[in-house]
Motif scaffolding. Structure first.
Motif, short mmCIF file in Angstrom:
data_model
loop_
_atom_site.label_atom_id
_atom_site.label_comp_id
_atom_site.label_asym_id
_atom_site.label_seq_id
_atom_site.Cartn_x
_atom_site.Cartn_y
_atom_site.Cartn_z
N PRO A 163 -72.06 -28.91 -8.54
CA PRO A 163 -70.95 -29.80 -8.19
C PRO A 163 -70.94 -30.02 -6.69
O PRO A 163 -71.61 -29.30 -5.93
CB PRO A 163 -69.71 -29.01 -8.64
N TYR A 168 -67.50 -25.09 -9.76
CA TYR A 168 -67.13 -25.73 -11.02
C TYR A 168 -67.14 -24.69 -12.14
O TYR A 168 -68.14 -24.01 -12.36
CB TYR A 168 -68.11 -26.86 -11.33
N THR A 170 -66.50 -24.21 -16.25
CA THR A 170 -66.41 -25.00 -17.46
C THR A 170 -66.70 -24.14 -18.68
O THR A 170 -67.38 -23.12 -18.60
CB THR A 170 -67.42 -26.17 -17.43
N ALA A 240 -67.58 -33.49 -13.38
CA ALA A 240 -67.66 -32.67 -12.18
C ALA A 240 -69.06 -32.11 -11.95
O ALA A 240 -69.51 -32.00 -10.81
CB ALA A 240 -66.64 -31.55 -12.23
N GLN A 244 -70.17 -36.59 -10.82
CA GLN A 244 -69.63 -36.32 -9.49
C GLN A 244 -70.38 -35.19 -8.77
O GLN A 244 -69.99 -34.79 -7.68
CB GLN A 244 -68.15 -35.96 -9.61
N GLY A 245 -71.44 -34.69 -9.38
CA GLY A 245 -72.23 -33.63 -8.79
C GLY A 245 -73.50 -34.16 -8.14
O GLY A 245 -73.63 -35.36 -7.88
#
Length: 403
Positions: A163, A168, A170, A240, A244-245
């Motif tokens: 990220p 991050y 998850t 993410a 967006q990483g």
């Protein structure tokens, strides 16, 4: 003869061997799933180059291009030959694809090597010049690699899955040694130093642009030439770590490259450059991304047979590229083949399951049987009709041109 029984030993989602007969059957099934060609038999077959032709969406692009658009040309991939272990799955898939192309009377050549190198670009250019009339109509770019050596500088870059900005956390799906599913939480630290630049150098648009520039420099682009790079956006649930990483930064660079190439090609050969945003699938690349396995399993649980497989998506792409269907792009110039996945209703249903998923209830929320079969089939296992207790020939040669 080097027949032997090939077993499905694995480490997580990574299998140690591949099954030649299973890979062959899967390629045949993909070919059979493509609708009959819609073209005038009197027209000369278009010349196409598929870079990354042996796996995932690149394999689907190759098979759909052959079976639907009747292309001739070249497929490029980087696969390992059989040795102490079997060949890679892509090795056997390529051999099977070549056999089907030959049976259909299609002149399609497969080259095995480093697509990032100028040496392979020269080999492809020479083949296009000598074998295919010196003009290329289509280039499909589908390369997923962990590293790239820049041929100009000799510098090797390595891509990372991280990220940007902060760590991050998850949920993710794993299976123990006996195949029992478990939901765990993983944390990935943020990009540091030049991680973003390294990943963009590998997975962005630089090599794609070099391919187009190299071919143009040899005067090999036909009037109306079209090129497309295959990409993915995905769900907000995985944004993410993906969009967006660091990989997302590379995809943004790929899309900017498409816009730059599109402007240049329009001036030079009345051509077009695009990115194609494909929908989710189980691939060797996607299973390495934290959270993707869980997301895809849940997506299948929601959609069931309404999930659109890669071969169907790439058939749609070829129809748009060749004019069978209208070219349908979004406001950023991207062909969107992922709309079935990203509708609000589908994403809301997947998100609800994601938020409530635990080790105890995951079998009821995700289609884990389908997912595990898809993973095994990446290596030619779990294919209906294949006798995995029987010996199989593993020393399959790389396909050579027949004429």
């Amino acid at each position: 003869m080097t027949e032997r029984i090939v077993s499905s030993r694995s480490r997580g989602f990574l299998f140690l061997d591949s099954h030649p007969a299973g890979c062959t059957r899967l390629v045949d099934d993909m070919w059979q799933a493509v609708p009959e060609p819609v073209q005038d038999s009197a027209d000369e077959a278009p010349v196409a180059l598929v870079i990354g032709s042996s796996a995932g969406y690149g394999l689907a692009a190759t098979i759909a291009g052959l079976a639907r658009a009747g292309i001739r040309g070249i497929g490029v991939s980087f696969e390992k030959a059989p040795a102490r272990r079997t060949g890679t799955a892509g090795w056997y898939r390529t051999a099977a694809t070549a056999e089907l192309a030959a049976k259909a009377g299609l002149d399609f050549v497969f080259l095995n090597g480093d697509a990032f190198s100028d040496a392979l670009k020269d080999d492809v250019s020479d083949l296009l010049d000598k074998r295919f009339g010196g003009k290329l109509d289509y280039l499909v770019y589908s390369v997923a690699a962990p590293r790239r050596t820049d041929p100009e500088t000799g510098v090797t870059y390595a891509s990372v899955l991280k990220p940007i900005g902060e760590a991050y956390r998850t949920k993710t799906l794993v299976f123990d040694g006996e195949g029992v599913p478990e939901i765990t939480t993983v944390e990935t630290g943020p990009a540091e130093g030049d991680d973003i630049q390294q990943t963009v150098a590998v997975m962005g648009g630089r090599d794609w642009a070099r391919w187009v520039g190299h071919l143009a420099g040899r005067d090999l682009l036909a009037q109306g030439f079209k090129t497309v790079a295959l990409s993915y956006i995905g769900s907000p649930l995985t944004a993410a770590i993906y969009r967006q990483g660091t990989i997302g930064a590379a995809k943004a660079h790929l899309e900017q490259t498409a816009r730059d190439l599109n402007d240049w090609l329009a001036r030079e050969v009345d051509g077009r450059a695009l990115t194609s945003v494909n929908g989710a699938a189980v691939t060797q690349s996607s299973t390495a991304i934290p959270g993707i396995a869980l997301y895809v399993g849940l997506l299948r649980g929601v959609l069931e047979d309404a999930m659109v497989p890669p071969i169907d998506q790439l058939t749609q792409l070829w129809d748009q590229l060749t004019g069978i269907a209208a070219l349908d792009v979004d406001d950023k110039g991207r062909v969107r083949l992922d709309t079935w996945e990203l509708t609000p209703a589908v994403q809301e249903a997947v998100t609800e399951r994601w938020q409530t998923a635990t080790t105890e209830n995951i079998p009821a929320l995700a289609d884990l049987d389908w997912f595990t079969v898809q993973v095994r089939q990446l290596y030619g296992f779990a294919v209906p009709g294949i006798d995995y207790a029987a010996p199989v020939e593993t020393e399959v040669p790389w396909p050579r041109p027949t004429v």
